[in-house]
Design a protein around this motif. Structure first.
Motif, PDB file in Angstrom:
ATOM      1  N   TYR A   9       0.833  -1.199   0.000  1.00 60.87           N
ATOM      2  CA  TYR A   9       0.000   0.000   0.000  1.00 60.87           C
ATOM      3  C   TYR A   9       0.869   1.250   0.000  1.00 60.87           C
ATOM      4  O   TYR A   9       1.918   1.296   0.635  1.00 60.87           O
ATOM      5  CB  TYR A   9      -0.927   0.010   1.223  1.00 60.87           C
ATOM      6  N   TRP A  10       0.422   2.265  -0.703  1.00 56.41           N
ATOM      7  CA  TRP A  10       1.101   3.555  -0.744  1.00 56.41           C
ATOM      8  C   TRP A  10       0.614   4.407   0.428  1.00 56.41           C
ATOM      9  O   TRP A  10      -0.413   4.128   1.028  1.00 56.41           O
ATOM     10  CB  TRP A  10       0.778   4.261  -2.064  1.00 56.41           C
ATOM     11  N   GLY A  11       1.368   5.445   0.737  1.00 57.57           N
ATOM     12  CA  GLY A  11       0.913   6.396   1.739  1.00 57.57           C
ATOM     13  C   GLY A  11       1.224   6.020   3.165  1.00 57.57           C
ATOM     14  O   GLY A  11       0.676   6.591   4.106  1.00 57.57           O
ATOM     15  N   ALA A  12       2.120   5.049   3.369  1.00 59.12           N
ATOM     16  CA  ALA A  12       2.478   4.621   4.723  1.00 59.12           C
ATOM     17  C   ALA A  12       3.785   5.257   5.191  1.00 59.12           C
ATOM     18  O   ALA A  12       4.421   4.774   6.117  1.00 59.12           O
ATOM     19  CB  ALA A  12       2.594   3.097   4.781  1.00 59.12           C
ATOM     20  N   GLY A  13       4.189   6.338   4.522  1.00 60.77           N
ATOM     21  CA  GLY A  13       5.398   7.034   4.915  1.00 60.77           C
ATOM     22  C   GLY A  13       6.655   6.567   4.213  1.00 60.77           C
ATOM     23  O   GLY A  13       7.750   7.041   4.507  1.00 60.77           O
ATOM     24  N   ASP A  15       6.781   6.275   0.634  1.00 61.09           N
ATOM     25  CA  ASP A  15       6.471   6.408  -0.782  1.00 61.09           C
ATOM     26  C   ASP A  15       7.720   6.595  -1.634  1.00 61.09           C
ATOM     27  O   ASP A  15       7.866   5.970  -2.692  1.00 61.09           O
ATOM     28  CB  ASP A  15       5.510   7.580  -1.001  1.00 61.09           C
ATOM     29  N   GLU A  37      -4.467  -2.246  -3.041  1.00 59.02           N
ATOM     30  CA  GLU A  37      -5.388  -1.237  -2.523  1.00 59.02           C
ATOM     31  C   GLU A  37      -6.357  -1.911  -1.558  1.00 59.02           C
ATOM     32  O   GLU A  37      -6.684  -3.094  -1.697  1.00 59.02           O
ATOM     33  CB  GLU A  37      -6.151  -0.534  -3.648  1.00 59.02           C
ATOM     34  N   GLY A  40      -7.202   2.801   1.366  1.00 61.79           N
ATOM     35  CA  GLY A  40      -6.256   3.910   1.441  1.00 61.79           C
ATOM     36  C   GLY A  40      -5.851   4.322   0.044  1.00 61.79           C
ATOM     37  O   GLY A  40      -6.644   4.867  -0.708  1.00 61.79           O
ATOM     38  N   SER A  41      -4.620   4.007  -0.321  1.00 66.01           N
ATOM     39  CA  SER A  41      -4.158   4.326  -1.670  1.00 66.01           C
ATOM     40  C   SER A  41      -4.843   3.415  -2.683  1.00 66.01           C
ATOM     41  O   SER A  41      -5.120   2.250  -2.405  1.00 66.01           O
ATOM     42  CB  SER A  41      -2.639   4.143  -1.749  1.00 66.01           C
ATOM     43  N   VAL A  46      -1.001   4.689  -8.220  1.00 66.24           N
ATOM     44  CA  VAL A  46       0.360   4.273  -7.880  1.00 66.24           C
ATOM     45  C   VAL A  46       1.058   3.665  -9.096  1.00 66.24           C
ATOM     46  O   VAL A  46       2.214   3.978  -9.399  1.00 66.24           O
ATOM     47  CB  VAL A  46       0.338   3.261  -6.718  1.00 66.24           C
TER      48      VAL A  46
END
Length: 349
Positions: A9-13, A15, A37, A40-41, A46
């Motif tokens: 997943y993207w957006g977990a710090g 990126d 997905e 979240g992202s 992505v």
């Protein structure tokens, strides 16, 4: 056997790190980069970002959730991504789970097999640029007694056939996947149990469609961690395994828990779930057997990982997707490079 990576997943710090991992995988010759997905992202955004900054590696959705999009919208997205990436897109689909489907998307989680079959049929028709008309239990196109008319996709995909994968865990879903898809996305795969938990059902589906396993992509994802302390590396994945086996879904509808049971961990799976659902996440993680983690990850030295890769290839895996673990970017890149080295040592590249 080919190698892929899964960015999760993207957006977990992480990126920037994820993009660096994707670009390094592209340079190392990895075959495909998947993105996930949930709530979240989203995967297509992505994958567009990754495709724009890589040259050769395929990009794939693992998965685009069926309850999130109308099938024609999924076909539009797939065709657009395939065109923009120069023919490098792979479409992975899945029904998600009842909590996300009903809680996030407001879509009833009923008849997932029939819904998936109809969805795939519509997506394939749309991507083939046929005039879209369909009459099923879940979708009717165009709507009757209205102004709608059969229309066709205006975007031309780069390829005539975009590979379509389905995320499958249960026996019936696996069989249908073998029948209607080009590949299967698997999770928590054990080389020792793969024939009984997945391959035999995929094969049955292929036979139902008059096909063999030739050309069908068996694509499991495994976390990868490199080092000498196998027990310590396994402990890194205790929370991850406990989340899926114990808390991903309700007590009655947890497909990962059922998979662990089919692998012979009936008692342990029940304990993990009891602890997780009662709020004792640390206890659930502690209850995960070391052997379950070791069987469903790639841990240890390059030599040990090479041996495990050979076992997966012998079990029928055609694309081994790695999720390189580490607390820093350097650790993740080291794991990624170790994956390439292990493939070479295993003489599988």
């Amino acid at each position: 056997m080919r190698l892929g990576i899964n960015l999760g997943y993207w957006g977990a710090g992480m990126d920037g790190d994820n993009l660096a991992v994707a670009k390094e995988a592209d340079k190392l010759g990895y075959d495909v980069c998947w993105a996930a997905e949930a709530y979240g992202s989203d995967a297509p955004t992505v994958l567009t970002w990754v495709a724009a900054q890589t040259e050769r590696i395929d990009v794939g959705s693992a998965i685009m959730q069926i309850p999130a999009r109308q099938p024609a919208m999924t076909a539009m997205t797939a065709a657009t991504l395939d065109s923009l990436s120069g023919g490098r897109f792979r479409l992975g689909l899945g029904v998600s789970g009842p909590q996300v489907s009903e809680g996030w998307y407001g879509v009833k989680f009923d008849k997932p097999l029939a819904r998936t079959r109809e969805y795939v049929e519509i997506v394939r028709k749309a991507m083939a640029r046929e005039r879209l008309s369909y009459e099923g239990e879940h979708w009717t196109l165009p709507l009757p007694d209205g102004p709608g008319k059969p229309i066709k996709l205006t975007v031309h995909p780069q390829r005539e056939h975009i590979p379509l994968y389905i995320a499958a865990i249960g026996p019936k879903n696996l069989e249908q996947t073998g029948e209607i898809a080009d590949g299967a996305l698997l999770i928590f795969p054990s080389a020792d149990h793969l024939e009984d938990t997945a391959i035999k059902y995929l094969r049955a589906g292929r036979e139902k469609a008059g096909l063999t396993m030739e050309g069908f992509d068996v694509c499991p994802t495994l976390p990868l961690a490199v080092g000498d302390d196998v027990n310590g590396l396994a402990d890194m994945f205790r929370p991850y395994t406990a989340l899926y086996v114990g808390g991903m879904g309700s007590r009655k509808q947890n497909f990962y828990n059922q998979l662990a049971q089919r692998m012979g961990y009936e008692k342990e799976a029940a304990e993990i779930q009891d602890k997780y659902l009662s709020g004792d996440k640390a206890g659930a993680a502690a209850a995960v057997p070391h052997q379950l983690i070791d069987q469903t990850t790639l841990l240890g030295s390059v030599e040990r990982i090479a041996e495990r890769m050979q076992a997966y290839a012998s079990a029928g895996v055609t694309t081994l997707t790695l999720a390189p673990a580490g607390f820093t970017l350097d650790e993740r890149l080291t794991a990624l490079r170790a994956g390439t080295e292990a493939m070479e040592r295993a003489d599988l590249a």
